[in-house]
Every structure is written in C-alpha cells, then in structure tokens.
Design an enzyme around this catalytic site. Sequence first.
Site, PDB file in Angstrom:
ATOM      1  N   GLN A 271       0.821  -1.210   0.000  1.00 51.08           N
ATOM      2  CA  GLN A 271       0.000   0.000   0.000  1.00 51.08           C
ATOM      3  C   GLN A 271       0.853   1.257   0.000  1.00 51.08           C
ATOM      4  OE1 GLN A 271      -3.463  -0.206  -0.488  1.00 51.08           O
ATOM      5  NE2 GLN A 271      -2.535  -2.182  -0.915  1.00 51.08           N
ATOM      6  N   HIS A 274       1.716   2.931  -3.309  1.00 52.47           N
ATOM      7  CA  HIS A 274       0.676   3.630  -4.077  1.00 52.47           C
ATOM      8  C   HIS A 274       0.923   5.135  -4.113  1.00 52.47           C
ATOM      9  CE1 HIS A 274      -2.469   1.007  -5.514  1.00 52.47           C
ATOM     10  NE2 HIS A 274      -2.471   0.322  -4.384  1.00 52.47           N
ATOM     11  N   GLU A 339      -9.289   0.660   4.994  1.00 55.73           N
ATOM     12  CA  GLU A 339      -9.761   0.300   3.656  1.00 55.73           C
ATOM     13  C   GLU A 339      -9.564  -1.198   3.428  1.00 55.73           C
ATOM     14  OE1 GLU A 339      -8.764   1.503  -0.999  1.00 55.73           O
ATOM     15  OE2 GLU A 339      -7.324   1.945   0.593  1.00 55.73           O
ATOM     16  N   HIS A 340      -8.355  -1.674   3.649  1.00 52.85           N
ATOM     17  CA  HIS A 340      -8.030  -3.105   3.548  1.00 52.85           C
ATOM     18  C   HIS A 340      -7.597  -3.603   4.922  1.00 52.85           C
ATOM     19  CE1 HIS A 340      -6.752  -1.169  -0.326  1.00 52.85           C
ATOM     20  NE2 HIS A 340      -7.508  -2.128  -0.836  1.00 52.85           N
ATOM     21  N   ASP A 373      -6.937  -6.695  -5.019  1.00 51.77           N
ATOM     22  CA  ASP A 373      -6.816  -5.570  -5.941  1.00 51.77           C
ATOM     23  C   ASP A 373      -7.095  -5.972  -7.377  1.00 51.77           C
ATOM     24  OD1 ASP A 373      -6.291  -3.531  -4.207  1.00 51.77           O
ATOM     25  OD2 ASP A 373      -4.126  -3.506  -4.509  1.00 51.77           O
ATOM     26  N   HIS A 432     -54.719  15.853   1.650  1.00 50.23           N
ATOM     27  CA  HIS A 432     -54.286  14.464   1.826  1.00 50.23           C
ATOM     28  C   HIS A 432     -55.407  13.649   2.455  1.00 50.23           C
ATOM     29  CE1 HIS A 432     -50.288  15.987   1.018  1.00 50.23           C
ATOM     30  NE2 HIS A 432     -49.739  14.790   1.192  1.00 50.23           N
TER      31      HIS A 432
END
Length: 442
Positions: A271, A274, A339-340, A373, A432
């Site tokens: 990660q 990235h 996230e992961h 991924d 109504h």
Amino acid sequence: MRACCDDIKGNMVKILNINEANFQEEFDALLARGAMDIDGVTSIVKNLLDEIKEEGNTALKGHIAKFDRWEPHGDEDLMVSTEAMEEAYHNIDATLREALHLAYDRIEAYHQKLMPKSWLDFEKSGTILGQKVTAVDRAGLYIPGGKAAYPSSLLMNAIPAIVAGVEEIVVCTPAPDNELNVLLLAACHLCKVTKVFKVGGASAIGAMAYGTQSIPKVDVITGPGNIFVATAKKLVYGEVNIDMIAGPSEIGILADSTAREDFLAIDLLSQAEHDEMASSILITTDASLAPKVRAKIEEFLGTLSREEIARTSIEERGAIIITETMDQAIDLMNQIAPEHLEVVTSNPMDLLSKIKHAGAIFLGAYTPEPIGDYIAGPNHTLPTGGTAKFYSPLSVDHFLKKSSIISMSEQGLHEIGESCALIANTEGLTAHEASVRIRLEK
C-alpha cells in the site's frame, strides 16, 4: 513485555506500544490519516467546474493543455477510438490477455451474486406491495492515470455497471502528454466500453456531471482520484450520484506470533508504494515481531520500483502497534476502520465476528491484499480514511435504483384508510385527508 519506539535508531516506520504514556496522542494522529484539505482546494475546483458548465469543450481543452501538457485541436481529439482500444487488446502479450479475462470472469461472477431482485408481495386483501430494481441509464467512470495507470480500476468499475445492466458507460482518464496506458485501453475493449475520453482531474468530473459537446451527462460517477477529483465529486453530488469520497490508499494488519515478518513487511509496502499519503498500520500481540518487520521493510524498500514513494509513506504515515491482547488489537483496528484489513493469525476466522469496520477483509497468511486488488473477485474500490464505518465497497448497488410499488385494492384501502386519513388530519394536510376519505365513502 514492552517495546520502545527508539529500539532501532533512524528515520523508519514507528513502533508504538499501547502501554506507553503518549500512545493515545500518537494513535489519534493515525486516526486523522484520512483528513484531506478539501476546503483548501474547493475554490479552485469550483472555478474549474463552473468553466466546464459554462464553456463545455472549450474549457475542457484549455484545462488539458494546462494540466496534461498537450493541446487537443478538435473535439474529436478528446475521444479514444474503438480501433485503438481493439488494437491495444490484440497487441498485449497473450498471457497478460488471459490474466485480464480471468480477472473479468471472477469479478463478474462475484458481482452477479450481489444483484438485488425486484419483488412483489400479495396481501389477502388484494393489496400489492413491492420493489422494482432498475439500472441507471448512463454511468461515468473515472480511472486515474497520473503517477500510475490502473487498468484494474477500469475492470472494477465497469464490470459492476455491466452486471447491473447500465445501457451506456462513459470513461474519463487523464492522458499526460497525450499518452494512454495500453493495458487500460485493452481493458476497455474487453469491457466493450466505446466512449473513452482523454480527460482527467476535476475537469473530467465536471464534464460527466454537466455534459459537454462531446461528453454526455451521466447519472452516477464512480472511481477514485486525487484530492481535486474527490472535491469535484463532492461538489457535483446531487447533480449526479457518486460512489464515495475516497482518499489515499491504506492497509491495516492484525497479526499474532504465527505471522511471518517477511509477509507482513511486503504487505505493508504494497500500500505504501501507491502514494506518499498512503498509510500502512500493523497491530500485533507479539512484541518481538515489531523490530523484525521493521528490519524486513528496510530490506524490501531497496528492491521496489517506487522506493521513494513507499519510503515516504511508510516513514511518515506507517506504524507498528504492540498490544497485550488480540481484543485490544481488534478494538484499535475497528477505530481505524481501514480500507483493507488483513487478519494474519492462527485462526483468522475466529476473529471475523469481532471485526466491525473494514472495507475488505483478507483472512489468512495466504490472502495478501493485492489478490483483492486484481483478481479475487470482490471490488477494490473501497472506503478510506475511516469511512468504512458508514460506506461500503463499490458494487452493483451504485449503478441501480429502487422504486417502491404500491397497488391498493378497495378492500385494502378500507382496512387502513381511516388510520391514514387521521394521520393526515393531524398534520393539517386536509387535501391528503380528503384524497383518502373520498374513496372510503359508500
């Protein structure tokens, strides 16, 4: 046993111990990892969006010349030809093409299982209630292409839209120096996407949200991007639907004494490579594991093609946390809501029920995050920065909408109509009330 942050000197990934006096302060800093200065770029992004809304392609071409270092001459220069995509597909290595197909098949199969169904329920009175599920007409996919190109993101965004039944898919991706990744074009051909535009950043989001002379207005925009893309998506929400506001990538790992330090180290780096803003956090009950993992991280860094990026990320936003118990570790990880999340323990399935917040959960030593991924099947577009506490992964649901179905029989209306009229009267909405009562008269 306590491990100190200073047992290895140098500018490396920090080691924190839950028993240290300053732990909470350090941990709070980790929890703020996903903070993005959206306010700081909002005015810039709003100006770009306003220009796209008012000037269409003219503004779009100006933005491309400014940010992507090439000048489109005509409107046709913005679009990638289907021939170019087909050529790319046939020119890539056959083994790579097979890998793309395998990924496609697995992603498609997984998302088919997620498809909700329309349904009808028939009551004894003759009343019918139900739900109709339909796809949006047109979806816009943003595929990043700045520091790296991500064909996998095209598969992960296009396939759920295809499975959902979206009639038209529009793809926007930046083309710095007017060059596009060949594998991305091949993936577009595989997904039978015909509308691909060489447009990136906030400009692409604006073009898909408002429409231009070349790029049609879409109903939903999905896909990750930098802070300008995230801000643009936030600003156009309501004009179109969006998937989520995604920030930098991140990984959390829970590990016990059975975990291998080399597995953990390279997974943290998977990660970190990235983006400099990515975060990688290991929480372990084994104090002796921490320095071993840190040493392996340093060893692996020198082998990476994106060493500088990974080193900045792991040193500035990475951490190894030592706890006394696994329950403590899980509690901290639930606060992080990564996230992961990898669970690398002797019996990872035993911990699953205690994990409340994570975008995707990877169980066992032989389930590295990168398998998710690319090819496992579940989507890799996931909530970041702690938003897994309330967001879900990208799925077919993002390309679908639901309509409620109501059909009252006369008997059914008589059974519940009086109560309906009473509530309407209490709210002071006499039309109504009358709308119901007129049907209750004999």
